[in-house]
Write a protein that holds these residues in place. Structure first.
Motif, PDB file in Angstrom:
ATOM      1  N   ARG A 159       0.819  -1.208   0.000  1.00  0.00           N
ATOM      2  CA  ARG A 159       0.000   0.000   0.000  1.00  0.00           C
ATOM      3  C   ARG A 159       0.858   1.265   0.000  1.00  0.00           C
ATOM      4  O   ARG A 159       0.540   2.253  -0.693  1.00  0.00           O
ATOM      5  CB  ARG A 159      -0.918  -0.013   1.220  1.00  0.00           C
ATOM      6  N   SER A 160       1.943   1.246   0.770  1.00  0.00           N
ATOM      7  CA  SER A 160       2.801   2.425   0.823  1.00  0.00           C
ATOM      8  C   SER A 160       3.439   2.707  -0.536  1.00  0.00           C
ATOM      9  O   SER A 160       3.567   3.864  -0.951  1.00  0.00           O
ATOM     10  CB  SER A 160       3.890   2.240   1.884  1.00  0.00           C
ATOM     11  N   THR A 161       3.832   1.648  -1.254  1.00  0.00           N
ATOM     12  CA  THR A 161       4.434   1.824  -2.575  1.00  0.00           C
ATOM     13  C   THR A 161       3.416   2.356  -3.569  1.00  0.00           C
ATOM     14  O   THR A 161       3.713   3.253  -4.367  1.00  0.00           O
ATOM     15  CB  THR A 161       5.003   0.488  -3.083  1.00  0.00           C
ATOM     16  N   THR A 162       2.198   1.816  -3.516  1.00  0.00           N
ATOM     17  CA  THR A 162       1.137   2.303  -4.413  1.00  0.00           C
ATOM     18  C   THR A 162       0.824   3.763  -4.131  1.00  0.00           C
ATOM     19  O   THR A 162       0.604   4.558  -5.060  1.00  0.00           O
ATOM     20  CB  THR A 162      -0.125   1.443  -4.251  1.00  0.00           C
ATOM     21  N   ALA A 163       0.795   4.148  -2.861  1.00  0.00           N
ATOM     22  CA  ALA A 163       0.551   5.549  -2.512  1.00  0.00           C
ATOM     23  C   ALA A 163       1.660   6.442  -3.047  1.00  0.00           C
ATOM     24  O   ALA A 163       1.411   7.567  -3.516  1.00  0.00           O
ATOM     25  CB  ALA A 163       0.430   5.693  -0.998  1.00  0.00           C
ATOM     26  N   ASP A 164       2.893   5.965  -3.007  1.00  0.00           N
ATOM     27  CA  ASP A 164       4.028   6.724  -3.532  1.00  0.00           C
ATOM     28  C   ASP A 164       3.911   6.889  -5.044  1.00  0.00           C
ATOM     29  O   ASP A 164       4.167   7.973  -5.597  1.00  0.00           O
ATOM     30  CB  ASP A 164       5.317   6.007  -3.165  1.00  0.00           C
ATOM     31  N   ILE A 165       3.514   5.824  -5.731  1.00  0.00           N
ATOM     32  CA  ILE A 165       3.329   5.900  -7.185  1.00  0.00           C
ATOM     33  C   ILE A 165       2.208   6.870  -7.522  1.00  0.00           C
ATOM     34  O   ILE A 165       2.304   7.665  -8.468  1.00  0.00           O
ATOM     35  CB  ILE A 165       3.041   4.496  -7.762  1.00  0.00           C
ATOM     36  N   ALA A 166       1.109   6.832  -6.744  1.00  0.00           N
ATOM     37  CA  ALA A 166      -0.005   7.745  -6.982  1.00  0.00           C
ATOM     38  C   ALA A 166       0.440   9.200  -6.816  1.00  0.00           C
ATOM     39  O   ALA A 166       0.009  10.087  -7.569  1.00  0.00           O
ATOM     40  CB  ALA A 166      -1.154   7.433  -6.019  1.00  0.00           C
ATOM     41  N   ALA A 189      -7.940  14.772  -8.902  1.00  0.00           N
ATOM     42  CA  ALA A 189      -8.877  13.648  -8.898  1.00  0.00           C
ATOM     43  C   ALA A 189      -8.177  12.297  -8.769  1.00  0.00           C
ATOM     44  O   ALA A 189      -8.844  11.259  -8.766  1.00  0.00           O
ATOM     45  CB  ALA A 189      -9.715  13.674 -10.178  1.00  0.00           C
ATOM     46  N   VAL A 190      -6.846  12.302  -8.665  1.00  0.00           N
ATOM     47  CA  VAL A 190      -6.116  11.041  -8.513  1.00  0.00           C
ATOM     48  C   VAL A 190      -6.327  10.519  -7.096  1.00  0.00           C
ATOM     49  O   VAL A 190      -6.034  11.199  -6.109  1.00  0.00           O
ATOM     50  CB  VAL A 190      -4.609  11.231  -8.781  1.00  0.00           C
ATOM     51  N   ILE A 191      -6.843   9.302  -6.982  1.00  0.00           N
ATOM     52  CA  ILE A 191      -7.130   8.695  -5.684  1.00  0.00           C
ATOM     53  C   ILE A 191      -6.046   7.678  -5.370  1.00  0.00           C
ATOM     54  O   ILE A 191      -5.732   6.810  -6.187  1.00  0.00           O
ATOM     55  CB  ILE A 191      -8.512   8.012  -5.686  1.00  0.00           C
ATOM     56  N   SER A 192      -5.470   7.801  -4.181  1.00  0.00           N
ATOM     57  CA  SER A 192      -4.429   6.862  -3.768  1.00  0.00           C
ATOM     58  C   SER A 192      -4.829   6.182  -2.468  1.00  0.00           C
ATOM     59  O   SER A 192      -5.706   6.677  -1.749  1.00  0.00           O
ATOM     60  CB  SER A 192      -3.098   7.596  -3.580  1.00  0.00           C
ATOM     61  N   PRO A 193      -4.221   5.048  -2.156  1.00  0.00           N
ATOM     62  CA  PRO A 193      -4.552   4.365  -0.901  1.00  0.00           C
ATOM     63  C   PRO A 193      -4.268   5.257   0.304  1.00  0.00           C
ATOM     64  O   PRO A 193      -3.302   6.021   0.315  1.00  0.00           O
ATOM     65  CB  PRO A 193      -3.621   3.145  -0.902  1.00  0.00           C
ATOM     66  N   VAL A 194      -5.115   5.166   1.307  1.00  0.00           N
ATOM     67  CA  VAL A 194      -4.900   5.921   2.535  1.00  0.00           C
ATOM     68  C   VAL A 194      -3.802   5.236   3.335  1.00  0.00           C
ATOM     69  O   VAL A 194      -3.847   4.023   3.561  1.00  0.00           O
ATOM     70  CB  VAL A 194      -6.196   6.008   3.365  1.00  0.00           C
ATOM     71  N   GLN A 195      -2.813   6.009   3.706  1.00  0.00           N
ATOM     72  CA  GLN A 195      -1.695   5.479   4.471  1.00  0.00           C
ATOM     73  C   GLN A 195      -1.689   6.156   5.839  1.00  0.00           C
ATOM     74  O   GLN A 195      -1.176   7.266   5.999  1.00  0.00           O
ATOM     75  CB  GLN A 195      -0.374   5.762   3.739  1.00  0.00           C
ATOM     76  N   PRO A 196      -2.300   5.551   6.863  1.00  0.00           N
ATOM     77  CA  PRO A 196      -2.343   6.190   8.182  1.00  0.00           C
ATOM     78  C   PRO A 196      -0.941   6.482   8.696  1.00  0.00           C
ATOM     79  O   PRO A 196      -0.024   5.669   8.537  1.00  0.00           O
ATOM     80  CB  PRO A 196      -3.035   5.141   9.065  1.00  0.00           C
ATOM     81  N   ARG A 197      -0.777   7.653   9.280  1.00  0.00           N
ATOM     82  CA  ARG A 197       0.520   8.027   9.807  1.00  0.00           C
ATOM     83  C   ARG A 197       0.916   7.089  10.950  1.00  0.00           C
ATOM     84  O   ARG A 197       0.128   6.798  11.842  1.00  0.00           O
ATOM     85  CB  ARG A 197       0.505   9.468  10.335  1.00  0.00           C
ATOM     86  N   PHE A 198       2.157   6.632  10.873  1.00  0.00           N
ATOM     87  CA  PHE A 198       2.736   5.807  11.928  1.00  0.00           C
ATOM     88  C   PHE A 198       1.932   4.529  12.169  1.00  0.00           C
ATOM     89  O   PHE A 198       1.838   4.033  13.276  1.00  0.00           O
ATOM     90  CB  PHE A 198       2.864   6.596  13.236  1.00  0.00           C
TER      91      PHE A 198
END
Length: 389
Positions: A159-166, A189-198
């Motif tokens: 998920r973190s990698t996908t968020a970085d790509i987004a 409008a680009v939607i990326s996975p939610v990456q909760p902090r910590f």
């Protein structure tokens, strides 16, 4: 010389001498000058000739190349004039105009370091490959295309990698709009996975394991002296891999007792005190471990010809994993930043204020240090909390 310069074993020296004798026989047979042929291209010609004469493939002759590269270094050290071993291999520039312009935009206008630029170009390359499979290019880029691409990434990556790509896709879409290449504003409008902090605590080693790791390094060899100095600096100052491998000889001020460091991620230079234990291991490595006549002023270099600088965090990770295994340290994760995280946890354990620690680690956001609170287990054990009734 090979023993002092590279800690080469007797069996390896015998192999070197075998291939040097074969190479000299080849030069004499064809009337070639040995020193003129001691280049990367010259050795390739020798390998082809030798393979043809023996009916084998050049894939089996890697040791011949390293042996003759070592002979080239011997001639360099004794002062024999030689042609350069080979042209410096440069990273290929982006192949299309839009990627070249995007790289310039990231570096000159956004202030991204080279490593970030390369990462973002890699991400955009994946996007363009995805589009090409549908017969499209960036000119036909649309939100459904971006969504389909990110869904595909989510199936393949964390998920973190996908968020970085987004994030990169969003940046690329803004660039296309700002440069007049597209008319629609797609970025927002680009939607990326939610990456909760910590969401996941930083990975760190108990401080006892860090000390055990350093004690496990064999400092009787040149490689061991290098590894011990490198790991000592990282654990003492909480340096990242990019910071420690970027250190150069002119950055050490022995008289003032300071180290000038550079953070590649933020582009910030800063001074650190050259603490006596660090000065001791550094001096020992520079006197007895770092090969002479290296082509770089970087402090930490590879222990193989041509002794170039360590250029990637993966080299640091391999060093860490090697000595952790020798120390018997069992950890679920041993990345190049684990000593940085371990130092941060240790600082909190001994009472360093969060704001001071944030400055020491070079965080842009002071709240970033909150991630390390979750791994400072010793301090948390000592906190007395009221028992609810």
């Amino acid at each position: 010389m090979w023993r002092a310069d590279r800690c080469v074993r007797a069996s390896s020296r015998q192999q070197y001498l075998y291939w040097i004798a074969r190479f000299r026989r080849y030069c004499n047979a064809l009337g070639l000058d040995e020193t003129d042929e001691l280049t990367r291209d010259g050795i390739r010609r020798f390998q082809v000739w030798y393979a043809h004469s023996r009916g084998i493939t050049t894939a089996n002759l890697a040791l011949a190349s390293s042996s003759l590269r070592s002979l080239h270094r011997v001639y360099e050290i004794v002062g024999t004039p030689l042609p350069p071993w080979g042209a410096v291999e440069r990273r290929p520039s982006p192949v299309t105009a839009v990627l070249r312009d995007y790289a310039v935009h990231l570096g000159q206008h956004r202030g991204n370091p080279e490593i970030t630029v390369r990462k973002k170009l890699c991400h955009v390359g994946k996007l363009l490959e995805h589009l090409s499979r549908s017969g499209k290019s960036w000119r036909q880029l649309s939100l459904p295309d971006i969504d389909a691409f990110l869904i595909e990434c989510a199936r393949r990556f964390a998920r973190s990698t996908t968020a970085d790509i987004a994030s990169t896709v969003r940046s690329f879409a803004r660039f296309l709009l700002a440069s007049g290449r597209i008319r629609a504003d797609l970025a927002d409008a680009v939607i990326s996975p939610v990456q909760p902090r910590f969401e996941r605590p930083r990975r760190a080693l108990p401080w006892e394991d860090v000390q055990r790791l350093l004690r496990a390094v064999d400092t009787s060899t040149a490689r061991g002296l290098r590894d011990h100095a490198l790991l000592s600096m990282m654990s003492t100052y909480g340096l990242g891999a990019g910071e420690v491998i970027g250190l150069q000889l002119q950055h050490i001020d022995w008289n003032a007792g300071t180290l000038q460091m550079f953070r590649p991620k933020t582009g910030v230079s800063f001074l650190l005190p050259l603490l006596p234990p660090v000065a001791k291991v550094l001096a020992r490595y520079l006197r007895h471990g770092r090969p002479a006549h290296t082509p770089t002023r970087h402090v930490f270099v590879q222990m193989k010809v041509p002794f170039g600088a360590l250029v990637a965090s993966s080299a640091v990770r391999h060093i860490l994993i090697k000595h952790a295994a020798l120390a018997g340290i069992q950890a679920p994760y041993l990345g190049s930043h684990v000593l940085r995280h371990s130092n941060a946890a240790r600082q909190l354990d001994i009472g360093t204020k969060a704001r001071v620690l944030s400055d020491l680690l070079g965080h842009r956001d002071p709240e970033s240090v909150s991630a390390y609170v979750r791994i400072a287990t010793q301090s948390l054990r000592e906190v007395s909390l009221p028992v609810p009734r």
